[in-house]
Every structure is written in structure tokens, then in C-alpha cells.
Design a protein around this motif. Structure first.
Motif, PDB file in Angstrom:
ATOM      1  N   THR A 168      19.546  15.820  18.398  1.00  0.00           N
ATOM      2  CA  THR A 168      18.532  15.351  17.461  1.00  0.00           C
ATOM      3  C   THR A 168      18.616  13.844  17.284  1.00  0.00           C
ATOM      4  O   THR A 168      19.666  13.224  17.516  1.00  0.00           O
ATOM      5  N   PHE A 169      17.521  13.255  16.856  1.00  0.00           N
ATOM      6  CA  PHE A 169      17.410  11.826  16.570  1.00  0.00           C
ATOM      7  C   PHE A 169      16.486  11.682  15.369  1.00  0.00           C
ATOM      8  O   PHE A 169      15.363  12.184  15.392  1.00  0.00           O
ATOM      9  N   SER A 170      16.967  11.013  14.323  1.00  0.00           N
ATOM     10  CA  SER A 170      16.192  10.880  13.089  1.00  0.00           C
ATOM     11  C   SER A 170      16.312   9.464  12.537  1.00  0.00           C
ATOM     12  O   SER A 170      17.300   8.774  12.773  1.00  0.00           O
ATOM     13  N   GLY A 171      15.296   9.073  11.763  1.00  0.00           N
ATOM     14  CA  GLY A 171      15.339   7.767  11.115  1.00  0.00           C
ATOM     15  C   GLY A 171      14.307   7.673  10.018  1.00  0.00           C
ATOM     16  O   GLY A 171      13.351   8.443   9.973  1.00  0.00           O
ATOM     17  N   PHE A 172      14.532   6.700   9.113  1.00  0.00           N
ATOM     18  CA  PHE A 172      13.570   6.474   8.046  1.00  0.00           C
ATOM     19  C   PHE A 172      13.739   5.069   7.466  1.00  0.00           C
ATOM     20  O   PHE A 172      14.805   4.443   7.622  1.00  0.00           O
ATOM     21  N   SER A 201       0.839  -1.194   0.000  1.00  0.00           N
ATOM     22  CA  SER A 201       0.000   0.000   0.000  1.00  0.00           C
ATOM     23  C   SER A 201       0.874   1.244   0.000  1.00  0.00           C
ATOM     24  O   SER A 201       2.078   1.173   0.247  1.00  0.00           O
ATOM     25  N   GLY A 202       0.276   2.411  -0.225  1.00  0.00           N
ATOM     26  CA  GLY A 202       1.006   3.673  -0.251  1.00  0.00           C
ATOM     27  C   GLY A 202       1.487   4.121   1.115  1.00  0.00           C
ATOM     28  O   GLY A 202       2.135   5.134   1.244  1.00  0.00           O
ATOM     29  N   SER A 203       1.158   3.377   2.177  1.00  0.00           N
ATOM     30  CA  SER A 203       1.554   3.771   3.528  1.00  0.00           C
ATOM     31  C   SER A 203       2.951   3.293   3.889  1.00  0.00           C
ATOM     32  O   SER A 203       3.304   3.242   5.046  1.00  0.00           O
ATOM     33  N   ALA A 204       3.756   2.913   2.898  1.00  0.00           N
ATOM     34  CA  ALA A 204       5.093   2.385   3.152  1.00  0.00           C
ATOM     35  C   ALA A 204       6.086   3.482   3.539  1.00  0.00           C
ATOM     36  O   ALA A 204       7.219   3.178   3.866  1.00  0.00           O
ATOM     37  N   LYS A 205       5.695   4.731   3.528  1.00  0.00           N
ATOM     38  CA  LYS A 205       6.604   5.817   3.856  1.00  0.00           C
ATOM     39  C   LYS A 205       6.714   5.968   5.360  1.00  0.00           C
ATOM     40  O   LYS A 205       5.710   6.117   6.052  1.00  0.00           O
ATOM     41  N   VAL A 206       7.939   5.903   5.863  1.00  0.00           N
ATOM     42  CA  VAL A 206       8.198   5.983   7.303  1.00  0.00           C
ATOM     43  C   VAL A 206       9.411   6.886   7.512  1.00  0.00           C
ATOM     44  O   VAL A 206      10.479   6.617   6.955  1.00  0.00           O
ATOM     45  N   ALA A 207       9.246   7.948   8.313  1.00  0.00           N
ATOM     46  CA  ALA A 207      10.362   8.844   8.628  1.00  0.00           C
ATOM     47  C   ALA A 207      10.026   9.638   9.884  1.00  0.00           C
ATOM     48  O   ALA A 207       8.866   9.953  10.136  1.00  0.00           O
ATOM     49  N   PHE A 208      11.072   9.935  10.668  1.00  0.00           N
ATOM     50  CA  PHE A 208      10.866  10.790  11.841  1.00  0.00           C
ATOM     51  C   PHE A 208      12.129  11.598  12.111  1.00  0.00           C
ATOM     52  O   PHE A 208      13.228  11.227  11.719  1.00  0.00           O
ATOM     53  N   ALA A 228       6.214  10.493  23.696  1.00  0.00           N
ATOM     54  CA  ALA A 228       6.180  10.309  25.153  1.00  0.00           C
ATOM     55  C   ALA A 228       7.285   9.365  25.633  1.00  0.00           C
ATOM     56  O   ALA A 228       7.936   9.626  26.640  1.00  0.00           O
ATOM     57  N   SER A 229       7.530   8.291  24.902  1.00  0.00           N
ATOM     58  CA  SER A 229       8.573   7.334  25.298  1.00  0.00           C
ATOM     59  C   SER A 229       9.872   7.572  24.544  1.00  0.00           C
ATOM     60  O   SER A 229      10.905   7.003  24.898  1.00  0.00           O
ATOM     61  N   SER A 230       9.840   8.380  23.472  1.00  0.00           N
ATOM     62  CA  SER A 230      10.975   8.639  22.579  1.00  0.00           C
ATOM     63  C   SER A 230      11.529   7.346  21.988  1.00  0.00           C
ATOM     64  O   SER A 230      12.734   7.179  21.824  1.00  0.00           O
ATOM     65  N   ILE A 231      10.617   6.447  21.648  1.00  0.00           N
ATOM     66  CA  ILE A 231      10.975   5.161  21.047  1.00  0.00           C
ATOM     67  C   ILE A 231      10.347   5.064  19.663  1.00  0.00           C
ATOM     68  O   ILE A 231       9.173   5.392  19.479  1.00  0.00           O
ATOM     69  N   PHE A 232      11.136   4.599  18.702  1.00  0.00           N
ATOM     70  CA  PHE A 232      10.647   4.314  17.362  1.00  0.00           C
ATOM     71  C   PHE A 232      10.334   2.821  17.286  1.00  0.00           C
ATOM     72  O   PHE A 232      11.131   1.992  17.713  1.00  0.00           O
ATOM     73  N   VAL A 233       9.158   2.477  16.742  1.00  0.00           N
ATOM     74  CA  VAL A 233       8.749   1.084  16.568  1.00  0.00           C
ATOM     75  C   VAL A 233       8.596   0.820  15.079  1.00  0.00           C
ATOM     76  O   VAL A 233       7.819   1.496  14.394  1.00  0.00           O
ATOM     77  N   ALA A 234       9.333  -0.162  14.571  1.00  0.00           N
ATOM     78  CA  ALA A 234       9.305  -0.478  13.140  1.00  0.00           C
ATOM     79  C   ALA A 234       7.940  -1.039  12.749  1.00  0.00           C
ATOM     80  O   ALA A 234       7.473  -2.002  13.352  1.00  0.00           O
ATOM     81  N   PRO A 235       7.297  -0.443  11.736  1.00  0.00           N
ATOM     82  CA  PRO A 235       5.987  -0.942  11.313  1.00  0.00           C
ATOM     83  C   PRO A 235       6.063  -2.200  10.457  1.00  0.00           C
ATOM     84  O   PRO A 235       5.083  -2.908  10.305  1.00  0.00           O
ATOM     85  N   ARG A 236       7.253  -2.471   9.880  1.00  0.00           N
ATOM     86  CA  ARG A 236       7.421  -3.639   9.019  1.00  0.00           C
ATOM     87  C   ARG A 236       8.894  -4.007   8.937  1.00  0.00           C
ATOM     88  O   ARG A 236       9.762  -3.211   9.294  1.00  0.00           O
ATOM     89  N   LYS A 237       9.155  -5.201   8.471  1.00  0.00           N
ATOM     90  CA  LYS A 237      10.528  -5.654   8.268  1.00  0.00           C
ATOM     91  C   LYS A 237      11.143  -4.816   7.151  1.00  0.00           C
ATOM     92  O   LYS A 237      10.495  -4.533   6.145  1.00  0.00           O
ATOM     93  N   GLY A 238      12.386  -4.403   7.352  1.00  0.00           N
ATOM     94  CA  GLY A 238      13.050  -3.622   6.316  1.00  0.00           C
ATOM     95  C   GLY A 238      14.399  -3.118   6.765  1.00  0.00           C
ATOM     96  O   GLY A 238      14.865  -3.403   7.865  1.00  0.00           O
ATOM     97  N   ILE A 239      15.032  -2.367   5.885  1.00  0.00           N
ATOM     98  CA  ILE A 239      16.301  -1.702   6.170  1.00  0.00           C
ATOM     99  C   ILE A 239      15.970  -0.263   6.550  1.00  0.00           C
ATOM    100  O   ILE A 239      15.302   0.451   5.797  1.00  0.00           O
ATOM    101  N   VAL A 262       9.270  15.852  12.160  1.00  0.00           N
ATOM    102  CA  VAL A 262       8.670  14.999  11.134  1.00  0.00           C
ATOM    103  C   VAL A 262       8.310  13.684  11.802  1.00  0.00           C
ATOM    104  O   VAL A 262       9.100  13.146  12.582  1.00  0.00           O
ATOM    105  N   ASN A 263       7.113  13.148  11.490  1.00  0.00           N
ATOM    106  CA  ASN A 263       6.732  11.833  12.000  1.00  0.00           C
ATOM    107  C   ASN A 263       5.762  11.186  11.016  1.00  0.00           C
ATOM    108  O   ASN A 263       4.597  10.968  11.304  1.00  0.00           O
ATOM    109  N   ILE A 264       6.282  10.869   9.838  1.00  0.00           N
ATOM    110  CA  ILE A 264       5.462  10.282   8.784  1.00  0.00           C
ATOM    111  C   ILE A 264       5.209   8.821   9.130  1.00  0.00           C
ATOM    112  O   ILE A 264       6.147   8.052   9.324  1.00  0.00           O
ATOM    113  N   GLY A 265       3.964   8.468   9.246  1.00  0.00           N
ATOM    114  CA  GLY A 265       3.572   7.125   9.650  1.00  0.00           C
ATOM    115  C   GLY A 265       3.292   7.015  11.140  1.00  0.00           C
ATOM    116  O   GLY A 265       2.766   6.021  11.608  1.00  0.00           O
TER     117      GLY A 265
END
Length: 186
Positions: free
Chosen positions: A177-181, A50-57, A93-104, A84-87
Motif C-alpha cells: 500500500t501507499f498512502s498520503g495526505f 477555498s474548501g478544496s484544501a482537502k487532499v488524501a490518497f 496510471a503513473s502511480s505518482i502523487f503531485v502536490a496541489p499546493r505548498k504544505g506539509i 481514496v483519492n480526495i482531490g
């Protein structure tokens, strides 16, 4: 799976990470069921994401970070502003990123020490284990930066956060700062 495409409906594959675009009026009939990660997999083994595969923060601190201010003993570095918090996979609140799917995934962080004669050490933690660290320890300067970045193979529901191992961080001017995608799903 049955796919009927009249001559008026060209199919264009843009690249491996973008969906196929069907132009015009077309009828698509398929025997499929959605999977947990948002992909649709048919009985023929065809997978459509689906088009919701975009993930970035990207998150910042707007205040100084002192270990004594923290309400827990984990030394998690808390961020108080999201740029930025796409997805919506970074929880402020916890400052934790949780992966929505398997990937790099690509992660980077930048921290600045506050006081003279101290060393800072920050680790990027994946599921509670340190993956990479950054150090700044020049004893003759008041402010010194430490940065690091990494590509990680993550499974769905894996968690990533920053941990202050030693020292104090300066964040009054958004220097920490802390960023990921998501680079690409697997």
C-alpha cells in the motif's frame, strides 16, 4: 476591503485550518484576486482558502509485482487500485502523487517480500531523489513486511512515488500500500 456584518451574523473561527463560517444573511465586499493554489488574497494581505484544501490518497496492489513485468527501467512501483483519492492528485496510471499546493504532507507505505532468501528495499522518491527507504531481509522467512512513513515539506507540483530498489513485492492480498495526505497548507 469592506466587510459589513449585522448583529445577526456572528463570525465563528473554528480552528486554523477550517474556514470562517458566516451565519445568517451577510454582505461581503472585497478587493481580491485568486492565486494559483486556490487561495484568495486581498490587497490587505488577507488570505482565504477555498474548501478544496482537502487532499488524501490511498492505493493498493492486487497482483504480485515482479521487476520483469514493468514496462520501464525506473522501477516505479505501480498500484492498480485506489481506495481514496480526495482531490484527485494521485495519478493511478503513473502511480505518482503531485502536490496541489505548498504544505506539509504525510506519506506512508507498507510492502511485503515474497520469496525466501531475498531482501527488498523500497524508497519513497521526491522529485526523483530518495527521501526514506524500508528494508526487509530476513533470509529464513518467506514473507516479511517493511514499512516507513515521513512528513515532507512539499512545494506546489512536487512529485512523490515509490521505487523498488531491490527484490520482489507481494500484492495479491493488497499487502502493498501507499498512502498520503496534506497535514496543513503553508
Amino acid at each position: 476591503m469592506l466587510l459589513l456584518l449585522p448583529a445577526c451574523c456572528p463570525v465563528r473561527a473554528q480552528n486554523d485550518t477550517e474556514p470562517i463560517v458566516l451565519e445568517g444573511k451577510c454582505l461581503v465586499v472585497c478587493d481580491s484576486s485568486p492565486s494559483a493554489d486556490g487561495a484568495v488574497t486581498s490587497s490587505l494581505g488577507i488570505s482565504v482558502r477555498s474548501g478544496s484544501a482537502k487532499v488524501a490518497f490511498s492505493a493498493t496492489r492486487s497482483t504480485n509485482h515482479e521487476p520483469s513485468e514493468m514496462s520501464n527501467r525506473t522501477m516505479t512501483i505501480y498500484f492498480d487500485q485506489v481506495l481514496v483519492n480526495i482531490g484527485n492528485h494521485f495519478d493511478l496510471a503513473s502511480s505518482i502523487f503531485v502536490a496541489p499546493r505548498k504544505g506539509i504532507y504525510s506519506f506512508s507505505f507498507h510492502v511485503v517480500k515474497v520469496y525466501n532468501r531475498q531482501t527488498i528495499q523500497v524508497s519513497l522518491m521526491q522529485n526523483g531523489y530518495p527521501v526514506i527507504s524500508a528494508f526487509a531481509g530476513d533470509q529464513d522467512v518467506t514473507r516479511e513486511a517493511a514499512s516507513n512513513g515521513v512528513l515532507l515539506l512539499m512545494e506546489r507540483e512536487d512529485k512523490v512515488h515509490l521505487k523498488l530498489e531491490r527484490g520482489n513485492l507481494m500484492g495479491g492480498w493488497k499487502y502493498s500500500t501507499f498512502s498520503g495526505f496534506l497535514v496543513f497548507p503553508l
